[in-house]
Write a protein that holds these residues in place. Sequence first.
Motif, short mmCIF file in Angstrom:
data_model
loop_
_atom_site.label_atom_id
_atom_site.label_comp_id
_atom_site.label_asym_id
_atom_site.label_seq_id
_atom_site.Cartn_x
_atom_site.Cartn_y
_atom_site.Cartn_z
N GLY A 254 21.47 29.94 -28.08
CA GLY A 254 20.43 30.26 -27.30
C GLY A 254 19.07 29.69 -27.44
O GLY A 254 18.17 29.89 -26.68
N LEU A 450 25.59 40.12 -31.97
CA LEU A 450 25.01 39.43 -31.09
C LEU A 450 23.40 39.19 -31.11
O LEU A 450 23.08 37.88 -31.06
CB LEU A 450 25.43 39.55 -29.61
CG LEU A 450 26.66 39.33 -28.85
CD1 LEU A 450 27.08 39.84 -27.66
CD2 LEU A 450 26.87 37.79 -28.95
N GLU A 451 22.87 40.21 -31.36
CA GLU A 451 21.21 40.09 -31.75
C GLU A 451 20.98 39.03 -32.66
O GLU A 451 20.04 38.44 -32.85
CB GLU A 451 20.70 41.30 -32.32
CG GLU A 451 20.60 42.24 -30.64
CD GLU A 451 19.61 43.51 -31.14
OE1 GLU A 451 18.44 43.44 -30.99
OE2 GLU A 451 20.34 44.49 -31.62
N TRP A 454 21.86 35.72 -31.71
CA TRP A 454 20.79 35.00 -30.91
C TRP A 454 19.24 35.31 -31.33
O TRP A 454 18.36 35.52 -30.40
CB TRP A 454 21.17 35.82 -29.43
CG TRP A 454 22.29 35.07 -28.99
CD1 TRP A 454 22.74 34.08 -29.11
CD2 TRP A 454 23.02 35.69 -27.81
NE1 TRP A 454 24.11 33.82 -28.32
CE2 TRP A 454 24.11 34.89 -27.55
CE3 TRP A 454 23.13 37.01 -27.23
CZ2 TRP A 454 24.97 35.38 -26.45
CZ3 TRP A 454 23.86 37.44 -26.31
CH2 TRP A 454 25.07 36.54 -25.77
N ALA A 457 17.04 32.88 -30.11
CA ALA A 457 16.98 32.43 -28.86
C ALA A 457 15.77 32.27 -27.84
O ALA A 457 14.72 32.98 -28.32
CB ALA A 457 17.98 33.27 -27.84
N ASP A 463 21.78 35.37 -21.09
CA ASP A 463 22.79 36.13 -21.67
C ASP A 463 22.01 37.23 -22.64
O ASP A 463 22.59 38.19 -22.81
CB ASP A 463 23.88 35.32 -22.72
CG ASP A 463 24.90 34.76 -21.77
OD1 ASP A 463 25.09 35.09 -20.38
OD2 ASP A 463 25.85 34.03 -22.11
N ARG A 464 21.17 36.67 -23.35
CA ARG A 464 20.34 37.50 -24.46
C ARG A 464 19.67 38.41 -23.74
O ARG A 464 19.73 39.70 -23.97
CB ARG A 464 19.79 36.82 -25.16
CG ARG A 464 18.85 37.66 -26.44
CD ARG A 464 17.84 36.89 -27.42
NE ARG A 464 17.55 37.87 -28.31
CZ ARG A 464 16.53 38.79 -28.39
NH1 ARG A 464 15.90 38.88 -26.98
NH2 ARG A 464 16.03 39.47 -29.37
N ASN A 465 19.01 38.16 -22.46
CA ASN A 465 18.47 39.03 -21.74
C ASN A 465 19.32 40.16 -21.19
O ASN A 465 19.15 41.24 -21.12
CB ASN A 465 17.91 38.17 -20.34
CG ASN A 465 16.83 37.54 -20.89
OD1 ASN A 465 16.19 37.29 -22.03
ND2 ASN A 465 16.21 36.44 -20.17
N LEU A 467 22.05 41.15 -22.59
CA LEU A 467 22.43 42.00 -23.76
C LEU A 467 21.34 43.06 -24.18
O LEU A 467 21.57 44.28 -24.29
CB LEU A 467 22.54 41.02 -24.87
CG LEU A 467 22.62 41.83 -26.44
CD1 LEU A 467 23.97 42.62 -26.51
CD2 LEU A 467 22.50 40.69 -27.38
N HIS A 479 12.52 39.21 -24.99
CA HIS A 479 12.47 39.33 -26.28
C HIS A 479 11.88 40.83 -26.33
O HIS A 479 11.04 41.04 -25.34
CB HIS A 479 11.35 38.52 -27.05
CG HIS A 479 12.33 37.17 -27.23
ND1 HIS A 479 13.20 37.17 -28.26
CD2 HIS A 479 12.09 35.87 -26.90
CE1 HIS A 479 13.74 35.91 -28.54
NE2 HIS A 479 12.91 35.26 -27.67
#
Length: 481
Positions: A254, A450-451, A454, A457, A463-465, A467, A479
């Motif tokens: 990311g 995943l955190e 990423w 990231a 994708d992180r958003n 999550l 974030h």
Amino acid sequence: MKGRHLLLLVLSAALALEGCRPEKKLTSASSDAVRVYREGVVQWERFYFPEAKHSFENALSLDSSFAMAWCRLAMVDFASGSSGSAARAMKEAVRLSSAATQREQLFIAMWRYRLEFDNERAGATADSLIRLYPDEKEAYLFRGSLYEEVDKNYDAALGCYMKAVSQDSGYAQAVMSLGYAYSTLGDQQKAVALMQRYIRLAPDAADPRASYADLLVRAGRYDDALVQYRKALELKPDYWYAVREIGTVYSIQGRLKEAEEQFHKSLALLPPGPEIEAAHSVADAQLDFKRGKYAEAAAGFHRALGMDSVNYAAAEGLVRTLGRLREFEAAREVLHRISIVLAQRHLTNSPAMLSYHLTNAGLLTDEGDYAGALSACDSAAGYSLPLTRAAVERQRAQTHFAAGALEDALDDCGRALEVNPNSPSVLLTLVRIYHRRGDVRMTGEIGARLEKLWANADPDFEDRNELMRLLGKNTHAGHPL
């Protein structure tokens, strides 16, 4: 294979054309041209494109009728993405080959047919070269690459690579090819051993470290892979492939802005041309896709196709993007054009069809035709191998999830994670599944993995958003507040 399967096929023959036959090794009137040419061969073997191109051009400045130098220049241009320049150089090689030896003529013809995507004639010519000159190790490597990349015949490919090594136990490229082949077949232990042998055979070259890093990426060991790519750059700071693949890992993590810098730096290290300009646009569009900026991504893919109408990455990316924009008719038209190009290049029975069917499956999922998407996954599975089967299971999981078949999606994810236990797209699908089922513990457990992946990231990494939303954590541009 290095994310450049066709590229490796083009590069795999390192030339020299040296044998025991009482036939002139290289047809050139200039000993200086031959000397410079051989320097280019060494650079070629190491995937140092700009240096190899410079050496072959220097050889031709000393002897413009040097057919093999024209052939090698065509190979460098083709491998660098400059297909027009490659065609012009190969035309000269063919024209001048009538004055060359039979061995050189066969070598040039073999690659001419490959550049023209006449794979059947390329293979037949390679067979003739091997039959007449059984000591020609590069021909074995070429033939093995055709078996692997075009015919899906890995047993035959492995046999050819082994014959190449039997001709020269220190033949580094054949050892590398064996390593990638065993990795694709799922034998990671043997693949790693071969890549470590590749490092020992060429300890001062950058590519062995980068190739070893590729195997680590396949196993989801992203930080370890970065260490190896950086070791490659310690050996050659401007090695384009290691620069690019660091960008690939950053993209997985990311770190999109850093990935963007790496991709463009890598492309700037290659000989310039219209295809390279198109690749710049593709890189930007792919990152826009990851940011969820689909209109911008579509524009970027369109720009790339305007510069290079047969750029597969641009066409495939455009299909995916148009699907997200729900412009299904336009996406179908692009997918149809892809099928035409695959047919023109005689690749409709090759592993390239894996990507085609998966792209179709993704589009059908976006359209809501889940039965059709699963059928496309079945078609893709027919072209997959132990390593690449994970991509099929990943798409099946996404389709089953979209269809509400959560148990089937869980099974699909399990099979995909057997290949790469840290696949971010599969792990994110798992989080979606557990979240929909209301399983807070498993949502949090998988989400935590995943955190960590990423952790660095960019704020606009979509994708992180997603999550963070699934985990119920307040975010500002991705974030935590």
